[in-house]
Design an enzyme around this catalytic site. Structure first.
Site, short mmCIF file in Angstrom:
data_model
loop_
_atom_site.label_atom_id
_atom_site.label_comp_id
_atom_site.label_asym_id
_atom_site.label_seq_id
_atom_site.Cartn_x
_atom_site.Cartn_y
_atom_site.Cartn_z
N LYS A 282 -28.37 12.52 -27.15
CA LYS A 282 -27.21 12.90 -27.97
C LYS A 282 -27.01 12.09 -29.45
O LYS A 282 -27.48 10.85 -29.47
CB LYS A 282 -25.84 12.62 -27.29
CG LYS A 282 -25.55 13.58 -26.21
CD LYS A 282 -24.15 13.44 -25.46
CE LYS A 282 -24.19 14.24 -24.40
NZ LYS A 282 -22.75 14.04 -23.90
N GLU A 367 -13.25 21.30 -11.70
CA GLU A 367 -12.16 21.43 -11.59
C GLU A 367 -11.35 21.65 -10.16
O GLU A 367 -10.33 21.18 -9.58
CB GLU A 367 -11.61 22.66 -12.69
CG GLU A 367 -11.87 22.10 -13.99
CD GLU A 367 -13.15 22.44 -14.47
OE1 GLU A 367 -13.35 22.15 -15.81
OE2 GLU A 367 -14.00 22.91 -13.92
N ARG A 395 -9.73 27.19 -13.69
CA ARG A 395 -10.76 27.13 -12.96
C ARG A 395 -10.37 26.56 -11.53
O ARG A 395 -11.32 26.84 -10.36
CB ARG A 395 -11.68 26.35 -13.59
CG ARG A 395 -11.98 26.76 -14.97
CD ARG A 395 -13.09 26.10 -15.57
NE ARG A 395 -14.55 26.83 -15.25
CZ ARG A 395 -15.69 26.53 -15.25
NH1 ARG A 395 -15.88 25.28 -15.85
NH2 ARG A 395 -16.90 27.06 -15.37
#
Length: 613
Positions: A282, A367, A395
């Site tokens: 990243k 979730e 979710r």
């Protein structure tokens, strides 16, 4: 900056032109693309570090595959900025996340190259598999590629899709963009050699020839299969994916463009489900982002020549209020457990994770699991606080109903990003939580109107023996400094903020400042309702006796929202009063400046004044 700074990139308006380049030009293109991202996003703000890490991958995918006929599905759209630049949206990148500008994530209505709308995670493999199945059904030759970030692979839906993919025997490719630094030692000459060998045609030919030769000799065939699996399991982390029916290749350096190109060229010739594991970094190419990819995940406008992002003393956000509450409450009650589905920074659980590491659990982008593990904790007498964004709680809806509410378990849901979220747009707007929560039995739902109310609502929900939810908006509220002590609110009781004549504004949550501003102009009463469920029925009856019109205000969908709860109570009790509900309309709200969005959906003072006429 002049286009002369990007001599190759400025000639690329679509992947068709990209594929006309010579391979030795692609390295220069990747360098230009990375610099263009740094120059542009530093000037307009947006998601930053993830896109810098996918530059070479994006170039390679669009060069090798015949997009848009071949499908690329991105998972977690933060990494798709280079994709937008190379697919005809280069000159619009500076408008990203802004009103009427580029969408923050891939979206089908923006480009034919955006094959699937993404904002939530772990969906790419299912979507790409569906596309591959459709191609097979229609007898169409096309490649379908899912690019999934390492964090998204923690979502169970990704594994559900991979479990199914092997049974379909479709030609699809899953690219795992693994940007965890802990795996960097696996990238090197040996692994690169193994990746080339295992992707190579010689290996494939030997493998398939061996299968044919051993056909009908099951004991020997099983032995050879086990031996191959054992050898690969010792050398490579791909045994799991092989067991799921994928041919695993990697890990390879995701910034080594020549290796990426040659590997993808080979994979393109293979049949069946393929899994390519690449390792990236990243923030690649911008040292401050490489060193702190979390801070540079999403950035404001900044000077790329200065190594630190702009800082300053800022008022506390609602997320900060929650973070402080969590630590203060944990110090008082050792039963408190903090749960988050990969939102430590977003929900501001950083301090809590450091001060109470044994009571902090990040379950990954999962979730459903976050909700049910909270239920399990509650079953054993602990007090779980599940910190989750409104849009992500969607979710875990079945788990919320079946595992928490049905059993009346003592779980507190701290629901961040309730209402409009600005630049992140429709996938992240918390537009529906009041509607989908209030129909669930046993739920208590609170909507605080300022920072102090948020703190006290969280305490009220924590002390309540059952499922409770506190919804609060993104960012900074009214600037009220919360009191340090905890004072629980009486369950289901609102508070009058202003007494006027004829019109009563029933305000839920973040709408209170707007309600007060309009009330001053028309001399209206204002009630801070505070609770969506249970409603303050006594207050509603009292106001109905002395007013001619109710206006309900909420930063939630009008359909099924808090105003609907007021309507239902009025009808059930045959109360004679006119009611006008104001909130979010029955459509998905686009991205943009929040003030602009409120104007567009007419959730304004002018609209309040208009409906009183």
């Amino acid at each position: 900056m002049s286009d002369n700074s990007y001599p190759i990139l400025q000639t690329i308006d679509s992947p068709i032109q990209l594929r006309e380049l010579e391979k030795d030009q692609l390295l220069l293109l990747a360098d230009e693309l990375r610099q263009y991202l740094i120059d542009t996003i530093s000037g307009c703000g947006g998601h930053f570090a993830a896109g810098l890490g996918t530059v070479e991958l994006t170039v390679a995918l669009h060069y090798i595959f015949n997009t848009p006929d071949d499908r690329i599905v991105w998972d977690v759209g933060h990494q798709a900025y280079p994709h937008k630049v190379l697919t005809g949206r280069r000159d619009q990148l500076a408008t990203i996340r802004q009103t009427d500008g580029l969408h923050p994530f891939p979206v089908r209505t923006e480009s034919e190259y955006d094959t699937f709308a993404v904002g939530h995670s772990s969906t790419s493999i299912s979507a790409a598999l569906g596309m591959a199945m459709a191609a097979k059904q229609k007898d169409e030759e096309r490649h379908c590629v899912a690019v999934i970030g390492d964090g998204a692979l923690t979502g169970g839906m990704a594994f559900e899709a991979m479990n199914h993919a092997a049974d379909t025997d479709t030609n699809m490719l899953v690219v795992l963009n693994d940007n965890e630094m802990s795996i960097s030692e696996n990238v090197g000459a040996l692994n690169k050699y193994l990746a080339k060998l295992l992707a190579g045609r010689f290996y494939q030919r030997v493998r398939e020839t061996g299968k044919k030769a051993l056909h009908g000799m099951k004991p020997l065939s099983d032995f050879v299969g086990r031996a191959e699996e054992h050898m690969r399991g010792m050398l490579l982390p791909g045994t799991l994916f092989e067991e799921l029916g994928f041919h695993y290749i990697g890990p390879i350096d995701g910034h080594d463009l020549p290796t990426l190109l040659s590997t993808l060229e080979t994979i393109k010739t293979l049949k069946g489900p393929q899994f390519l594991h690449i390792v990236t970094r990243k923030g690649k190419g911008y040292e401050p982002a490489e060193n702190d990819p979390i801070a540079y995940h999403g950035v404001p406008i900044f000077d790329p020549k200065v190594t630190d992002l702009p800082k300053g003393v800022k008022p506390k956000t609602y997320s900060n209020i929650f973070g402080d509450f969590l630590c203060d409450m944990a110090a008082q009650d050792e039963r408190l457990i903090g749960i988050t589905p990969a939102m430590r920074e977003g929900s501001d659980m950083i301090r809590f994770s450091r001060e109470f590491p044994n009571r902090y659990f990040d379950v990954g982008i999962a979730e459903q699991h976050a909700v049910t593990v909270s239920a399990g904790l509650a079953c054993e007498g602990l007090k779980p606080v599940c910190a989750i964004y409104s849009t992500f709680l969607q979710r875990g809806y079945d788990q919320l109903i079946h595992d928490v509410a049905l059993q009346d378990l003592d779980v507190l849901f701290a629901i961040d990003r309730a209402g409009l979220v600005g630049g992140d747009g429709a996938t992240h707007n918390g537009a529906f939580d009041i509607s989908f929560l209030r129909c669930i039995p046993n739920m208590v739902i609170m909507a605080p109107s300022d920072e102090n109310e948020c703190r006290q609502c969280l305490y009220t929900g924590y002390m309540y023996a059952g499922p409770a939810a506190v919804r609060y908006p993104r960012g900074i509220g009214t600037g009220v400094v919360p009191q340090e002590t905890f004072t629980p609110f009486p369950l289901g009781k609102g508070e009058m903020k202003r007494t006027g004549a004829k019109v009563a504004i029933l305000s839920f949550g973040s709408m209170l400042p707007l309600a007060m501003e309009a009330a001053e102009e028309i001399d209206a009463s204002v009630a801070d309702m505070r609770f969506v469920k249970p409603l303050d029925e006594a207050l509603i009856k009292e106001l109905a006796d002395s007013h001619d019109l109710f206006i309900t205000l909420e930063e939630n969908a009008i359909m099924g929202g808090a105003g609907s709860a007021v309507n239902e109570f009025i009808l059930e009790n045959n109360i004679q009063i006119r009611v006008k509900n104001l909130g979010l309309p029955d459509r998905f709200i686009e991205h943009g400046d929040t003030k602009d969005l409120f104007e567009r959906i007419e959730l304004t003072k002018a609209k309040i004044l208009q409906v009183t006429q």
